[in-house]
Design a protein around this motif. Structure first.
Motif, PDB file in Angstrom:
ATOM      1  N   ALA A  26      11.777  58.101  46.171  1.00  0.00           N
ATOM      2  CA  ALA A  26      12.219  59.260  45.250  1.00  0.00           C
ATOM      3  C   ALA A  26      12.281  60.347  46.170  1.00  0.00           C
ATOM      4  O   ALA A  26      11.429  60.607  47.078  1.00  0.00           O
ATOM      5  CB  ALA A  26      11.285  59.388  44.099  1.00  0.00           C
ATOM      6  N   SER A  27      13.458  61.212  45.582  1.00  0.00           N
ATOM      7  CA  SER A  27      13.534  62.509  46.526  1.00  0.00           C
ATOM      8  C   SER A  27      14.088  63.573  45.681  1.00  0.00           C
ATOM      9  O   SER A  27      14.912  63.266  44.572  1.00  0.00           O
ATOM     10  CB  SER A  27      14.463  62.249  47.782  1.00  0.00           C
ATOM     11  N   ALA A  28      13.880  64.802  46.061  1.00  0.00           N
ATOM     12  CA  ALA A  28      14.498  65.982  45.181  1.00  0.00           C
ATOM     13  C   ALA A  28      15.644  66.524  46.049  1.00  0.00           C
ATOM     14  O   ALA A  28      15.453  66.863  47.124  1.00  0.00           O
ATOM     15  CB  ALA A  28      13.479  67.001  44.746  1.00  0.00           C
ATOM     16  N   SER A  29      16.679  66.878  45.434  1.00  0.00           N
ATOM     17  CA  SER A  29      17.751  67.593  46.026  1.00  0.00           C
ATOM     18  C   SER A  29      17.190  68.910  46.987  1.00  0.00           C
ATOM     19  O   SER A  29      17.852  69.600  47.861  1.00  0.00           O
ATOM     20  CB  SER A  29      18.862  68.001  45.169  1.00  0.00           C
ATOM     21  N   SER A  30      16.116  69.458  46.362  1.00  0.00           N
ATOM     22  CA  SER A  30      15.583  70.804  47.032  1.00  0.00           C
ATOM     23  C   SER A  30      14.877  70.273  48.369  1.00  0.00           C
ATOM     24  O   SER A  30      14.383  71.367  49.056  1.00  0.00           O
ATOM     25  CB  SER A  30      14.545  71.362  46.134  1.00  0.00           C
ATOM     26  N   GLY A  31      14.429  68.930  48.491  1.00  0.00           N
ATOM     27  CA  GLY A  31      13.817  68.531  49.499  1.00  0.00           C
ATOM     28  C   GLY A  31      12.293  68.643  49.405  1.00  0.00           C
ATOM     29  O   GLY A  31      11.410  68.381  50.263  1.00  0.00           O
ATOM     30  N   LEU A  32      11.646  69.140  48.106  1.00  0.00           N
ATOM     31  CA  LEU A  32      10.422  69.421  47.806  1.00  0.00           C
ATOM     32  C   LEU A  32       9.844  67.893  47.650  1.00  0.00           C
ATOM     33  O   LEU A  32      10.655  67.117  47.014  1.00  0.00           O
ATOM     34  CB  LEU A  32      10.252  70.223  46.488  1.00  0.00           C
ATOM     35  N   THR A  33       8.696  67.622  47.529  1.00  0.00           N
ATOM     36  CA  THR A  33       7.988  66.580  47.322  1.00  0.00           C
ATOM     37  C   THR A  33       8.094  66.078  45.759  1.00  0.00           C
ATOM     38  O   THR A  33       7.482  66.801  45.139  1.00  0.00           O
ATOM     39  CB  THR A  33       6.438  66.608  47.659  1.00  0.00           C
ATOM     40  N   VAL A  34       8.296  64.728  45.613  1.00  0.00           N
ATOM     41  CA  VAL A  34       8.370  64.358  44.256  1.00  0.00           C
ATOM     42  C   VAL A  34       7.411  63.481  43.973  1.00  0.00           C
ATOM     43  O   VAL A  34       6.458  62.741  44.778  1.00  0.00           O
ATOM     44  CB  VAL A  34       9.646  63.164  44.106  1.00  0.00           C
ATOM     45  N   ALA A  35       6.661  63.935  42.717  1.00  0.00           N
ATOM     46  CA  ALA A  35       5.333  63.275  42.260  1.00  0.00           C
ATOM     47  C   ALA A  35       5.652  61.712  41.280  1.00  0.00           C
ATOM     48  O   ALA A  35       6.774  62.135  40.541  1.00  0.00           O
ATOM     49  CB  ALA A  35       4.486  64.057  41.482  1.00  0.00           C
ATOM     50  N   LEU A  36       5.103  60.972  41.533  1.00  0.00           N
ATOM     51  CA  LEU A  36       5.198  59.583  40.944  1.00  0.00           C
ATOM     52  C   LEU A  36       3.953  59.356  40.030  1.00  0.00           C
ATOM     53  O   LEU A  36       2.787  59.532  40.415  1.00  0.00           O
ATOM     54  CB  LEU A  36       5.756  58.411  41.839  1.00  0.00           C
ATOM     55  N   TYR A  71      12.780  76.976  43.508  1.00  0.00           N
ATOM     56  CA  TYR A  71      13.734  75.946  42.692  1.00  0.00           C
ATOM     57  C   TYR A  71      13.063  75.833  41.339  1.00  0.00           C
ATOM     58  O   TYR A  71      11.876  75.956  41.349  1.00  0.00           O
ATOM     59  CB  TYR A  71      13.590  74.721  43.536  1.00  0.00           C
ATOM     60  N   ALA A  72      13.750  75.718  40.243  1.00  0.00           N
ATOM     61  CA  ALA A  72      13.406  75.403  39.019  1.00  0.00           C
ATOM     62  C   ALA A  72      12.685  73.904  38.880  1.00  0.00           C
ATOM     63  O   ALA A  72      13.234  73.208  39.716  1.00  0.00           O
ATOM     64  CB  ALA A  72      14.550  75.761  38.064  1.00  0.00           C
ATOM     65  N   ALA A  73      12.107  73.600  38.091  1.00  0.00           N
ATOM     66  CA  ALA A  73      11.444  72.406  37.848  1.00  0.00           C
ATOM     67  C   ALA A  73      12.902  71.508  37.844  1.00  0.00           C
ATOM     68  O   ALA A  73      13.483  71.759  37.051  1.00  0.00           O
ATOM     69  CB  ALA A  73      10.659  72.202  36.701  1.00  0.00           C
ATOM     70  N   ALA A  74      12.728  70.140  38.234  1.00  0.00           N
ATOM     71  CA  ALA A  74      13.690  68.925  38.124  1.00  0.00           C
ATOM     72  C   ALA A  74      13.498  68.566  36.866  1.00  0.00           C
ATOM     73  O   ALA A  74      12.606  68.426  36.402  1.00  0.00           O
ATOM     74  CB  ALA A  74      13.720  68.182  39.221  1.00  0.00           C
ATOM     75  N   THR A  75      14.517  67.807  36.169  1.00  0.00           N
ATOM     76  CA  THR A  75      14.170  67.155  35.126  1.00  0.00           C
ATOM     77  C   THR A  75      13.682  65.623  35.454  1.00  0.00           C
ATOM     78  O   THR A  75      14.119  65.056  36.565  1.00  0.00           O
ATOM     79  CB  THR A  75      15.750  66.521  34.382  1.00  0.00           C
ATOM     80  N   ASN A  76      12.685  65.188  34.657  1.00  0.00           N
ATOM     81  CA  ASN A  76      11.991  63.861  35.144  1.00  0.00           C
ATOM     82  C   ASN A  76      12.856  62.850  34.967  1.00  0.00           C
ATOM     83  O   ASN A  76      13.867  62.993  34.240  1.00  0.00           O
ATOM     84  CB  ASN A  76      10.679  63.787  34.128  1.00  0.00           C
ATOM     85  N   VAL A  77      12.444  61.787  36.126  1.00  0.00           N
ATOM     86  CA  VAL A  77      13.290  60.655  35.948  1.00  0.00           C
ATOM     87  C   VAL A  77      12.541  59.476  35.607  1.00  0.00           C
ATOM     88  O   VAL A  77      11.588  59.198  36.515  1.00  0.00           O
ATOM     89  CB  VAL A  77      14.428  60.307  37.336  1.00  0.00           C
ATOM     90  N   VAL A  78      12.815  58.650  34.849  1.00  0.00           N
ATOM     91  CA  VAL A  78      11.852  57.598  34.580  1.00  0.00           C
ATOM     92  C   VAL A  78      12.696  56.136  34.933  1.00  0.00           C
ATOM     93  O   VAL A  78      13.958  56.059  34.711  1.00  0.00           O
ATOM     94  CB  VAL A  78      11.559  57.411  33.098  1.00  0.00           C
ATOM     95  N   GLN A  79      11.973  55.231  35.656  1.00  0.00           N
ATOM     96  CA  GLN A  79      12.692  53.966  36.161  1.00  0.00           C
ATOM     97  C   GLN A  79      11.623  52.999  35.362  1.00  0.00           C
ATOM     98  O   GLN A  79      10.301  53.298  35.772  1.00  0.00           O
ATOM     99  CB  GLN A  79      12.384  53.877  37.514  1.00  0.00           C
ATOM    100  N   ALA A  80      12.173  51.899  34.796  1.00  0.00           N
ATOM    101  CA  ALA A  80      11.263  50.962  34.294  1.00  0.00           C
ATOM    102  C   ALA A  80      11.931  49.476  34.860  1.00  0.00           C
ATOM    103  O   ALA A  80      13.040  49.470  35.192  1.00  0.00           O
ATOM    104  CB  ALA A  80      11.324  50.718  32.906  1.00  0.00           C
ATOM    105  N   PHE A  81      10.840  48.700  35.327  1.00  0.00           N
ATOM    106  CA  PHE A  81      11.089  47.440  35.569  1.00  0.00           C
ATOM    107  C   PHE A  81      10.336  46.436  35.523  1.00  0.00           C
ATOM    108  O   PHE A  81       9.083  46.923  34.985  1.00  0.00           O
ATOM    109  CB  PHE A  81      11.419  47.484  37.556  1.00  0.00           C
ATOM    110  N   ALA A  82      10.582  45.181  35.357  1.00  0.00           N
ATOM    111  CA  ALA A  82       9.791  44.167  34.776  1.00  0.00           C
ATOM    112  C   ALA A  82       8.961  43.466  36.111  1.00  0.00           C
ATOM    113  O   ALA A  82       9.354  43.362  37.167  1.00  0.00           O
ATOM    114  CB  ALA A  82      10.777  43.023  34.397  1.00  0.00           C
TER     115      ALA A  82
END
Length: 181
Positions: A26-36, A71-82
């Motif tokens: 996962a990456s942010a267009s800002s280059g900031l660290t993404v939390a999972l 940078y403003a907060a990014a919209t969260n992205v959710v990924q689900a997998f089986a």
């Protein structure tokens, strides 16, 4: 502040293994660290960018980036997998022939999952099973079936049948010499 977006790839379907892992990207267009973070802790947990499997089921991970002064907060992205059930196999060694009237050794088999294996006789007229104890009923071919039904994390194992012969016990007749008459 400038806007930013998160790019978060879905790792695709996985198969359960105790303590199994999959790496996330996962990456942010800002280059900031993404939390999972996992929203399904009974199925999967996250540490850094590594998901650890807890059980089979649907794993849901949320990627977030809170932003900063630029940078403003990014919209969260959710990924689900089986995380699918794992298969398992039974190891059940060959059984030795037995003499009718003897006490066969206790049955022993293991499942690759570590789950308990059950035993049953498929030839009840020759032998019966209770737990791991075999009782010989008559002579003939005794067939024992080892099975493991599976659980939430493991599919049922293929049954394994083992057969052995139950043979007639030899007998000795002794009698006292009546002596000279």
């Amino acid at each position: 502040p400038a806007s930013q977006t998160i790019t978060f790839a879905n790792p695709g379907a996985q198969t359960f293994t105790p303590g199994g892992t999959v790496a996330l990207t996962a990456s942010a267009s800002s280059g900031l660290t993404v939390a999972l973070a996992s929203t399904t802790a009974t199925v999967c947990t996250v540490s850094g960018s590594t998901v650890t499997f807890v059980s089979a089921g649907s794993c849901s991970i949320t990627a977030s980036q809170a932003g900063n002064a630029n940078y403003a907060a990014a919209t969260n992205v959710v990924q689900a997998f089986a995380i699918g059930q794992a298969s398992q196999t039974i190891t059940f060694a060959a059984l030795t022939n037995q003499v009718f009237g003897s006490t066969p050794p206790a049955l022993s088999a293991t499942a690759s999952s570590g789950l308990t294996v059950s035993f049953a006789s498929t030839t009840a007229s020759v032998c019966t099973v209770s737990g791991t104890a075999v009782t010989l009923v008559s002579t003939g071919t005794c067939t024992i079936r080892a099975s493991q039904a599976g659980n939430a994390n493991y599919t049922a194992a293929a049954n394994v049948d083992r057969s052995f012969q139950v043979t007639i016990a030899s007998q000795t007749i002794t009698f006292a010499n009546p002596g000279a008459q």
